[in-house]
Design a protein around this motif. Sequence first.
Motif, mmCIF file in Angstrom:
data_model
loop_
_atom_site.group_PDB
_atom_site.id
_atom_site.type_symbol
_atom_site.label_atom_id
_atom_site.label_comp_id
_atom_site.label_asym_id
_atom_site.label_seq_id
_atom_site.Cartn_x
_atom_site.Cartn_y
_atom_site.Cartn_z
ATOM 1 N N THR A 9 16.437 65.274 -89.233
ATOM 2 C CA THR A 9 17.518 66.263 -89.191
ATOM 3 C C THR A 9 18.633 65.781 -90.105
ATOM 4 O O THR A 9 19.101 64.639 -89.994
ATOM 5 N N ILE A 10 19.048 66.640 -91.014
ATOM 6 C CA ILE A 10 20.090 66.288 -92.001
ATOM 7 C C ILE A 10 21.276 67.210 -91.768
ATOM 8 O O ILE A 10 21.143 68.441 -91.829
ATOM 9 N N ASP A 11 22.415 66.607 -91.483
ATOM 10 C CA ASP A 11 23.598 67.373 -91.095
ATOM 11 C C ASP A 11 24.475 67.610 -92.334
ATOM 12 O O ASP A 11 25.215 66.711 -92.766
ATOM 13 N N LEU A 12 24.375 68.804 -92.895
ATOM 14 C CA LEU A 12 25.137 69.108 -94.115
ATOM 15 C C LEU A 12 26.636 69.142 -93.828
ATOM 16 O O LEU A 12 27.444 68.816 -94.701
ATOM 17 N N ASP A 13 27.019 69.541 -92.617
ATOM 18 C CA ASP A 13 28.452 69.522 -92.273
ATOM 19 C C ASP A 13 29.000 68.096 -92.305
ATOM 20 O O ASP A 13 30.153 67.874 -92.683
ATOM 21 N N ALA A 14 28.167 67.146 -91.882
ATOM 22 C CA ALA A 14 28.621 65.740 -91.914
ATOM 23 C C ALA A 14 28.803 65.283 -93.363
ATOM 24 O O ALA A 14 29.754 64.557 -93.680
ATOM 25 N N ILE A 236 22.083 61.514 -90.861
ATOM 26 C CA ILE A 236 20.670 61.762 -90.535
ATOM 27 C C ILE A 236 20.310 61.313 -89.120
ATOM 28 O O ILE A 236 20.899 60.388 -88.559
ATOM 29 N N ARG A 237 19.327 62.022 -88.600
ATOM 30 C CA ARG A 237 18.685 61.612 -87.357
ATOM 31 C C ARG A 237 17.185 61.667 -87.623
ATOM 32 O O ARG A 237 16.678 62.699 -88.093
ATOM 33 N N LEU A 238 16.510 60.564 -87.385
ATOM 34 C CA LEU A 238 15.067 60.504 -87.618
ATOM 35 C C LEU A 238 14.372 60.264 -86.282
ATOM 36 O O LEU A 238 14.634 59.273 -85.607
ATOM 37 N N GLN A 239 13.504 61.203 -85.925
ATOM 38 C CA GLN A 239 12.822 61.108 -84.640
ATOM 39 C C GLN A 239 11.310 61.097 -84.846
ATOM 40 O O GLN A 239 10.779 61.865 -85.657
ATOM 41 N N GLY A 240 10.667 60.226 -84.103
ATOM 42 C CA GLY A 240 9.203 60.171 -84.135
ATOM 43 C C GLY A 240 8.659 60.719 -82.829
ATOM 44 O O GLY A 240 9.260 60.523 -81.765
ATOM 45 N N ARG A 241 7.512 61.384 -82.915
ATOM 46 C CA ARG A 241 6.963 62.022 -81.711
ATOM 47 C C ARG A 241 5.937 61.100 -81.045
ATOM 48 O O ARG A 241 5.095 60.513 -81.733
ATOM 49 N N ILE A 242 6.056 60.987 -79.743
ATOM 50 C CA ILE A 242 5.095 60.154 -79.000
ATOM 51 C C ILE A 242 3.747 60.872 -78.957
ATOM 52 O O ILE A 242 3.672 62.057 -78.617
ATOM 53 N N THR A 359 14.827 69.319 -91.011
ATOM 54 C CA THR A 359 15.692 70.364 -90.481
ATOM 55 C C THR A 359 17.091 70.137 -91.005
ATOM 56 O O THR A 359 17.638 69.042 -90.841
ATOM 57 N N TYR A 360 17.643 71.145 -91.661
ATOM 58 C CA TYR A 360 19.032 71.059 -92.149
ATOM 59 C C TYR A 360 19.927 71.811 -91.186
ATOM 60 O O TYR A 360 19.605 72.942 -90.809
ATOM 61 N N VAL A 361 21.011 71.186 -90.791
ATOM 62 C CA VAL A 361 21.971 71.877 -89.924
ATOM 63 C C VAL A 361 23.330 71.914 -90.616
ATOM 64 O O VAL A 361 23.649 71.040 -91.422
ATOM 65 N N GLY A 362 24.131 72.928 -90.309
ATOM 66 C CA GLY A 362 25.471 73.058 -90.893
ATOM 67 C C GLY A 362 25.396 73.486 -92.350
ATOM 68 O O GLY A 362 24.323 73.796 -92.877
ATOM 69 N N GLY A 363 26.584 73.506 -92.989
ATOM 70 C CA GLY A 363 26.676 73.805 -94.426
ATOM 71 C C GLY A 363 26.050 75.120 -94.825
ATOM 72 O O GLY A 363 25.580 75.257 -95.956
ATOM 73 N N GLY A 364 25.980 76.049 -93.913
ATOM 74 C CA GLY A 364 25.355 77.333 -94.232
ATOM 75 C C GLY A 364 23.844 77.224 -94.363
ATOM 76 O O GLY A 364 23.203 78.069 -94.980
ATOM 77 N N ALA A 365 23.260 76.096 -93.799
ATOM 78 C CA ALA A 365 21.801 75.911 -93.925
ATOM 79 C C ALA A 365 21.070 77.050 -93.248
ATOM 80 O O ALA A 365 21.479 77.526 -92.186
ATOM 81 N N ALA A 366 19.967 77.452 -93.884
ATOM 82 C CA ALA A 366 19.186 78.551 -93.291
ATOM 83 C C ALA A 366 18.409 78.038 -92.090
ATOM 84 O O ALA A 366 18.040 76.885 -92.051
#
Length: 366
Positions: A9-14, A236-242, A359-366
Amino acid sequence: MAANGAVLTIDLDAIVANYAALQSKLGDAELGAVVKADAYGLGIAHVAPALWQAGCKSFFIATPREGVGLRQLLPDADIHVLDGLLPGWEEIALAHGLVPVLNTLNEIGRWSRLCRDQNDKLPADIQVDTGMCRLGLTPENVATLATDDGTLGPIAVDCLISHLACSDDAANPKNEEQRAAFADIAARLPHRRASLAASSGIFLGPGFHFDLARAGVALFGVNPTPGKPNPMSQVIRLQGRILQVRSVDAPQTVGYGATHRVDHKCRLATVAIGYADGYMRSLGNSGIAYIDGHKAPVVGRVSMDLTTLDVTDVPENLAQPGALADMIGSDNPIDDVAEKAGTIGYELLTRLGHRFQRTYVGGGAA
Ligand SMILES: Cc1ncc(COP(=O)(O)O)c(C=O)c1O
């Protein structure tokens, strides 16, 4: 559920908040953004437009190819190519309106001739080496150039650039040596904007700001002031799935090379992330993941696609197949993970893999 094992997850607002925070430290000096290497691995197609919207006008990339890609995204931006002007790159610069950072007398001579042939004062930057021995004019080159106004005359010199070797170590006397050398050169060579500081240099004080700073890594949340609290927002937040959870109650070893031995009752979770994703192999037996805030150390070696966590201290209902573990997040920020991996945030960012669900969040990300 998405068919990917890991989520980035990449936070464009950040990123935009970091841009504003750095700009406010600079006062009247301008803040340019360094977005080479696909915006330090975070995706230039998302990052550059967000920075442009935030008011950034000057962008720095490494190669002409990166410049061509950025020009498609930002038709009106100033785009500066740090790698310079190898023979053949002139046409690309002209066709796409790229500003080459001229690093040698030969490059300056070729750009000067091009300007004469085109009958146009085309913009170019000049890089001077004040202590990196990497790219840029040597002191001897500067002396030659300063007494030869014929060569620079046809060029519209935009940025006069140098780069600090030790700016992440504020106490290092080399910072002041380079600053003084740069100020001396800036008094001798023509330019529109002088630019010395990158991310960490901005925090060395106004004497290092000149007209334009070139920030990269701090925009992306890495601490530009190592040893002090990080003034930047995490991006950024990097998550791995169990994938699988097992209980071990007899002595066992974990992973390739049997480097971790379990001799007490424990629970292990295998997560779908590995060194092919940029979760570095050096995090084997040293990385720490978190599941809903509960600590889960990496045990055994990191393999290509898989990493094993000790989830003994994580409530059983949280550590289940399909659940996400934070490999980089608010409990284990990028600088901490990089340190455990024996590297720096820059390398961790630029190695982030391409099979994540991004996944992009913020910054008008779609
Ligand atoms: C010439 C130059 N300027 C600026 C930067 C940006 O540096 P930082 O990411 O530390 O802000 C770099 C990065 O490598 C660089 O090579």
